[in-house]
Enzyme design. Structure first.
Site, PDB file in Angstrom:
ATOM      1  N   TYR A  77       0.844  -1.206   0.000  1.00 18.09           N
ATOM      2  CA  TYR A  77       0.000   0.000   0.000  1.00 18.09           C
ATOM      3  C   TYR A  77       0.873   1.248   0.000  1.00 18.09           C
ATOM      4  CZ  TYR A  77      -3.650   3.340   1.022  1.00 18.09           C
ATOM      5  OH  TYR A  77      -4.516   4.404   0.940  1.00 18.09           O
ATOM      6  N   PHE A 129      -7.835  21.970 -24.287  1.00 19.02           N
ATOM      7  CA  PHE A 129      -8.127  20.543 -24.384  1.00 19.02           C
ATOM      8  C   PHE A 129      -9.326  20.279 -23.478  1.00 19.02           C
ATOM      9  CE2 PHE A 129      -7.968  16.075 -23.279  1.00 19.02           C
ATOM     10  CZ  PHE A 129      -8.143  15.580 -24.558  1.00 19.02           C
ATOM     11  N   THR A 130     -10.171  19.336 -23.886  1.00 19.56           N
ATOM     12  CA  THR A 130     -11.479  19.133 -23.240  1.00 19.56           C
ATOM     13  C   THR A 130     -11.383  18.974 -21.712  1.00 19.56           C
ATOM     14  OG1 THR A 130     -11.258  16.791 -23.782  1.00 19.56           O
ATOM     15  CG2 THR A 130     -12.534  18.144 -25.311  1.00 19.56           C
ATOM     16  N   ASP A 220       1.502  20.596 -20.456  1.00 16.65           N
ATOM     17  CA  ASP A 220       0.818  19.321 -20.683  1.00 16.65           C
ATOM     18  C   ASP A 220       1.786  18.493 -21.522  1.00 16.65           C
ATOM     19  OD1 ASP A 220      -0.650  17.179 -21.562  1.00 16.65           O
ATOM     20  OD2 ASP A 220      -2.500  18.308 -21.853  1.00 16.65           O
ATOM     21  N   LYS A 263      -0.414   7.967 -23.332  1.00 18.92           N
ATOM     22  CA  LYS A 263       0.010   8.293 -24.694  1.00 18.92           C
ATOM     23  C   LYS A 263       1.502   7.956 -24.846  1.00 18.92           C
ATOM     24  CE  LYS A 263      -3.928  10.772 -24.347  1.00 18.92           C
ATOM     25  NZ  LYS A 263      -4.750  10.817 -23.125  1.00 18.92           N
ATOM     26  N   ARG A 387     -13.772  15.935 -33.303  1.00 18.21           N
ATOM     27  CA  ARG A 387     -13.041  16.994 -32.604  1.00 18.21           C
ATOM     28  C   ARG A 387     -13.488  18.319 -33.215  1.00 18.21           C
ATOM     29  NH1 ARG A 387     -10.488  14.870 -27.891  1.00 18.21           N
ATOM     30  NH2 ARG A 387     -12.698  15.206 -27.622  1.00 18.21           N
ATOM     31  N   PHE A 454     -19.246  15.075 -25.574  1.00 14.88           N
ATOM     32  CA  PHE A 454     -18.873  14.232 -26.712  1.00 14.88           C
ATOM     33  C   PHE A 454     -18.760  12.755 -26.342  1.00 14.88           C
ATOM     34  CE2 PHE A 454     -14.417  13.666 -25.499  1.00 14.88           C
ATOM     35  CZ  PHE A 454     -14.218  14.738 -24.641  1.00 14.88           C
TER      36      PHE A 454
HETATM   37  C1  LIG Z   1      -3.487  16.708 -24.588  1.00 14.64           C
HETATM   38  C2  LIG Z   1      -4.170  15.884 -23.535  1.00 14.64           C
HETATM   39  N1  LIG Z   1      -4.115  16.296 -22.261  1.00 14.64           N
HETATM   40  C3  LIG Z   1      -4.707  15.600 -21.279  1.00 14.64           C
HETATM   41  C4  LIG Z   1      -5.419  14.452 -21.531  1.00 14.64           C
HETATM   42  C5  LIG Z   1      -6.123  13.739 -20.408  1.00 14.64           C
HETATM   43  O1  LIG Z   1      -5.539  12.534 -20.127  1.00 14.64           O
HETATM   44  P1  LIG Z   1      -6.325  11.226 -19.637  1.00 14.64           P
HETATM   45  O2  LIG Z   1      -7.191  10.777 -20.767  1.00 14.64           O
HETATM   46  O3  LIG Z   1      -5.237  10.270 -19.309  1.00 14.64           O
HETATM   47  O4  LIG Z   1      -7.126  11.604 -18.458  1.00 14.64           O
HETATM   48  C6  LIG Z   1      -5.491  13.980 -22.842  1.00 14.64           C
HETATM   49  C7  LIG Z   1      -6.241  12.745 -23.135  1.00 14.64           C
HETATM   50  O5  LIG Z   1      -6.758  12.487 -24.159  1.00 14.64           O
HETATM   51  C8  LIG Z   1      -4.843  14.726 -23.872  1.00 14.64           C
HETATM   52  O6  LIG Z   1      -4.896  14.328 -25.154  1.00 14.64           O
END
Ligand SMILES: Cc1ncc(COP(=O)(O)O)c(C=O)c1O
Length: 468
Positions: A77, A129-130, A220, A263, A387, A454
């Site tokens: 843990y 980014f979303t 990021d 990624k 997108r 989405f």
């Molecule tokens: C540019 C970018 N930032 C952040 C994220 C968020 O990461 P996660 O999907 O691991 O939560 C993503 C995921 O698609 C991304 O493409």
């Protein structure tokens, strides 16, 4: 075709040891499946998909070494040795001092947003980014797009379309004051702009401006090794640098980073936040135990952290990054040669089809990019992702749709998963859909979730005589 253009070809620096069978279901079955999924590719079952280009997130193939690392999981843990391997890898390849593990990227976005943004603050960045923007908004911040204008033009071939427009940033500083800017949210590469990179020169100039005003830069770093490849390829003075060398230099100009390891790092789950400030680290390390798990696992199993630590080292291998980006480019070039409109230059992780140009007869509020994703699935079982206007969501103040300049359908390529023959099949399907583009009429949204719509929205086809 493709590589046989009178030059020497590249090849992937690996061979395949294990395979997973895939199968294309019939056109009638695909028709039923997409209707059942509300014309949203996120709501399909994976068995209904043939070639899955929904995302490059968590879909990579792990190496034999990473799988061996899975067997070395220390599932204690607290204080798992795999965490210390991960911490060491982040410190050594990215150069940051303090590391907080999270279950994936959005866990880290949550921590940095809550730790640094106060209500009423602004967060300038190189295109939204979303999940990143939503976490910034939920912390009380307002995201402001300060990317260069070129990024919003699909046919513009600027080599660093992810760059920050320093005049736009300066104008924001003048307007709201530096003390109301939480930090600059810098992404490398920029996903929503088509996987476009940021140059080292732009970052250096940004650093200078931010230093003048005491503003921090958080990165990021999700697809940073692909960004480094473009710097190596396109920026003066970097041709002889390694990806690892460029990565270290780039990060040294920032104050910290959040990471979706799903990624670049070639794992199916995982992420982290890393910073150089002890106070931000203390806050994040305290908060991680509320939302993710103890600060030495942050929602990951010990085995996940071991595979991730190994994946970090593999991700900066020059041959690996080259073959990854070249595969994406191979698909993009086939489509360009056939006249299919797409985001140029082709980016690091995906080919982004320009649905606005492909379907000039479908207005944006009838969801052209979502329509294109549906048509592609129906044609060949290839899964892609919208997108455009659906992803952009609604303005929190007015409640109206946000109308982004870019209306794109993304074909994201998982790392080390598909072959060149798969790319040929995908390209031929896109071409078939393109040739038949006039028959598509668009969609209407019939179910709209409050957050990140989405993922779960549902649609119906526009009927010409009923919906006009
Ligand atoms: C540019 C970018 N930032 C952040 C994220 C968020 O990461 P996660 O999907 O691991 O939560 C993503 C995921 O698609 C991304 O493409």
């Amino acid at each position: 075709m493709g590589q046989q253009l009178g030059r020497r070809s590249w090849a992937e620096p690996w061979k395949i040891k294990m395979v997973e069978p895939i199968h294309m279901i019939s056109r009638e079955e695909r028709q039923k499946a997409i209707e059942k999924a509300g014309f949203n590719t996120f709501l399909l079952r994976s068995e209904e998909v043939y070639i899955d280009l929904l995302t490059d997130s968590g879909t990579s193939a792990m190496s034999d070494r990473q799988w061996a690392g899975i067997m070395l999981g220390d599932e204690s843990y607290a204080g798992s040795r795999n965490f210390y391997h991960l911490e060491e890898a982040v410190q050594s390849y990215y150069g940051y001092k303090y590391v907080v593990p999270t279950h994936q990227g959005r866990g880290a976005e949550h921590l940095i947003s809550q730790a640094v943004i106060k209500p009423g603050m602004f967060v300038p960045g190189n295109m939204y980014f979303t999940t990143t923007r939503l976490h910034q908004e939920l912390a009380g911040g307002t995201f402001v797009d300060v990317i260069i204008d070129d990024a919003h033009e699909p046919s513009n071939t600027h080599p660093f379309k992810g760059n920050i427009d320093l005049d736009k940033l300066q104008a924001l500083i003048d307007k709201v004051g530096a003390d109301r800017i939480a930090y600059v949210s810098l992404a490398g590469t920029v996903n929503m702009a088509g996987g476009q990179p940021v140059s080292m020169a732009n970052l250096r100039a940004l650093r200078e401006l931010c230093d003048k005003h005491g503003i921090r830069i958080y990165l990021d770093a999700t697809r940073m090794v692909e960004n480094c490849f473009f710097i190596q390829e396109r920026e003066d003075g970097y041709a002889d640098y390694s990806i690892a060398g460029i990565l270290k230099e780039f990060c040294s100009n920032t104050d910290g980073a959040w990471m979706s390891s799903k990624k670049d790092h070639l794992v199916n789950i995982g992420g982290w936040l890393a910073v150089n400030q002890e106070d931000v680290f203390d806050l994040a390390r305290n908060m991680v135990i509320i939302y993710e798990g103890l600060h030495t696992y942050g929602g990951m199993a010990g085995r996940d952290m071991e595979a991730l630590a190994i994946g970090i080292a593999e991700s900066v291998n020059d041959e690996h990054v080259r073959s990854r980006v070249e595969q994406v480019r191979y698909l993009g070039q086939l489509l360009i040669d056939w006249g299919v409109p797409l985001m140029c230059p082709v980016g690091g992780h995906a080919v982004f089809l320009d649905a606005k140009q492909m379907y000039p007869h479908i207005p944006q509020n009838k969801f052209p990019a979502q329509t294109l994703a549906v048509e592609l699935y129906l044609d060949s079982g290839v899964r892609s992702m919208e997108r455009g206007i659906v992803s952009a969501g609604r303005d929190p103040d007015t409640g109206d749709h946000r109308y982004p300049a870019l209306e794109l359908t993304r074909l994201a390529i998982p790392r080390r998963v598909y072959t060149q023959a798969h790319m040929d099949v995908v390209a031929e399907s896109v071409k078939a859909v393109f040739d038949n583009r006039e028959s598509s009429l668009g969609l209407k949204m019939v179910r709209e979730p409050q957050y990140l719509r989405f993922f779960q929205a549902r649609f119906e086809r526009i009927q010409p005589d009923v919906d006009g």
